[in-house]
Scaffold this motif. Structure first.
Motif, PDB file in Angstrom:
ATOM      1  N   GLN A 132       0.830  -1.197   0.000  1.00  0.00           N
ATOM      2  CA  GLN A 132       0.000   0.000   0.000  1.00  0.00           C
ATOM      3  C   GLN A 132       0.868   1.252   0.000  1.00  0.00           C
ATOM      4  O   GLN A 132       2.042   1.219   0.388  1.00  0.00           O
ATOM      5  N   GLU A 133       0.278   2.361  -0.395  1.00  0.00           N
ATOM      6  CA  GLU A 133       1.022   3.620  -0.513  1.00  0.00           C
ATOM      7  C   GLU A 133       1.578   4.108   0.831  1.00  0.00           C
ATOM      8  O   GLU A 133       2.586   4.827   0.866  1.00  0.00           O
ATOM      9  N   GLU A 235      -1.353  13.599  -2.920  1.00  0.00           N
ATOM     10  CA  GLU A 235      -1.460  12.167  -2.659  1.00  0.00           C
ATOM     11  C   GLU A 235      -0.555  11.364  -3.597  1.00  0.00           C
ATOM     12  O   GLU A 235      -0.230  11.798  -4.703  1.00  0.00           O
ATOM     13  N   TYR A 237      -0.068   7.589  -5.551  1.00  0.00           N
ATOM     14  CA  TYR A 237      -0.851   6.473  -6.064  1.00  0.00           C
ATOM     15  C   TYR A 237       0.054   5.417  -6.685  1.00  0.00           C
ATOM     16  O   TYR A 237       0.921   5.738  -7.499  1.00  0.00           O
ATOM     17  N   LYS A 285      -6.360   2.144  -4.283  1.00  0.00           N
ATOM     18  CA  LYS A 285      -6.491   3.606  -4.249  1.00  0.00           C
ATOM     19  C   LYS A 285      -6.627   4.161  -5.668  1.00  0.00           C
ATOM     20  O   LYS A 285      -7.465   5.038  -5.922  1.00  0.00           O
ATOM     21  N   GLU A 288     -10.173   3.050  -7.022  1.00  0.00           N
ATOM     22  CA  GLU A 288     -11.274   3.756  -6.371  1.00  0.00           C
ATOM     23  C   GLU A 288     -11.320   5.227  -6.758  1.00  0.00           C
ATOM     24  O   GLU A 288     -12.402   5.814  -6.863  1.00  0.00           O
ATOM     25  N   THR A 289     -10.157   5.829  -6.993  1.00  0.00           N
ATOM     26  CA  THR A 289     -10.102   7.255  -7.321  1.00  0.00           C
ATOM     27  C   THR A 289     -10.444   7.522  -8.775  1.00  0.00           C
ATOM     28  O   THR A 289     -11.098   8.524  -9.096  1.00  0.00           O
TER      29      THR A 289
END
Length: 313
Positions: A132-133, A235, A237, A285, A288-289
């Motif tokens: 994960q990020e 953010e 990704y 992520k 979903e984004t």
């Protein structure tokens, strides 16, 4: 019409990104390259630029006035980063600072996509896969360290100066026309040369036990375009397939695509001083984004890349 500027577009990814932004997005596209590089594209404005020259970046910004900036300029070979760490630091860190400072001083606030690497995660425990990020970074090579630094600097500029910056950690992307300094293209080139009788029927390899997350470059540039429109400022990704494949399996599939009997030999020169055992992206992520979906299967990409080298060697 949106205006997109690709910094460092003469390379493998830049070629695909230009096509995607023009044909799929319908944007106006400008691209920078080094003076000794060549780009032959219709409907693309081309500028010579050395990102180590900050004033030259400002000139390009004033000419293009971009809404979006894709920062692709990088020394992206792990192998070369071991051989020439100074060059890697100059391009990946100093070059990125020059771009960020130029945009900050320019006045306008385009959206910027800063392209990093899944290599930044480095050594991870099995329970953290897929990555994960938010995973703590442990870069395992010089290239990865410079990209981790780029990511941190981008976050600082986004927060401190309210710049509209989105960061990407891209995992291994592959496809036709990629340099043979990268593993899949290297394997395909060697197989094609063997088939043409240009070398003995022996393929020379490095570490085959490592697991990597491979994605078709066409899927990768589609993710970049979606992120620069829909990504959240500040953010990071992950961009990848979400599934790690052992390099041994990649080689096996390529050998099955050839009619030749080919032996395998380990080449010490292809082994890295330190190698990360597994790299696999958690892409929730991203999905979903943006709603991004993978379109191209690995087997098809391997066939396309091998056929490219069959036509090229």
């Amino acid at each position: 019409m949106k205006k997109a500027l690709i910094i460092g577009g003469a390379g493998f990814v830049g070629n695909y990104l230009m096509d995607y932004l023009n044909k799929e997005c319908g944007w106006s596209v400008a691209v920078t390259k080094m003076e000794n590089e060549r780009i032959q594209k219709e409907k693309v404005d081309i500028y010579d630029l050395d990102i180590l020259e900050k004033d030259a970046i400002v000139e390009v910004l004033n000419s293009v006035k971009p809404d979006y900036i894709f920062h692709l300029a990088a020394q992206s070979s792990v192998k070369l980063s071991w051989e020439n760490p100074g060059l890697t630091i100059d391009i990946n860190i100093k070059g990125s600072i020059n771009l960020l400072e130029s945009v900050r001083e320019w006045g306008s606030k385009p959206r910027i996509l800063m392209i990093g690497s899944g290599e930044e995660y480095g050594y991870i425990s099995p329970e953290t896969v897929p990555i994960q990020e938010e995973t703590i970074l442990h870069p395992g090579n010089i290239y990865a360290a410079t990209k981790a630094c780029q990511n941190m600097l981008s976050k600082i500029y986004s927060d401190a100066y309210q710049m509209d910056i989105i960061m990407v950690r891209a995992f291994n992307h592959i496809g036709p026309a990629q340099s043979p300094i990268f593993v899949v293209s290297d394997f395909c080139k060697q197989v094609a040369e063997i088939e043409k009788g240009k070398r003995e029927a022996v393929i020379r390899v490095g570490n085959l036990s490592a697991y990597r997350d491979f994605t078709d470059v066409k899927d990768v540039v589609a993710a970049y375009a979606l992120l620069i429109e829909k990504g959240k400022k500040g953010e990071t990704y992950n961009v990848g397939s979400g599934k790690a494949i052992q390099i041994q399996s990649i080689l096996k599939e390529l050998l099955q695509l050839s009619s030749m009997e080919i032996k395998i030999e380990v080449d010490e020169a292809k082994l890295r001083p330190i190698d990360v055992p597994i790299i696999e992206a958690d892409i929730k992520k991203l999905v979903e984004t943006t709603g991004w979906k993978r379109k191209y299967e690995l087997t098809d990409t391997l066939k396309e890349t091998l056929n490219y080298w069959r036509q090229t060697v």
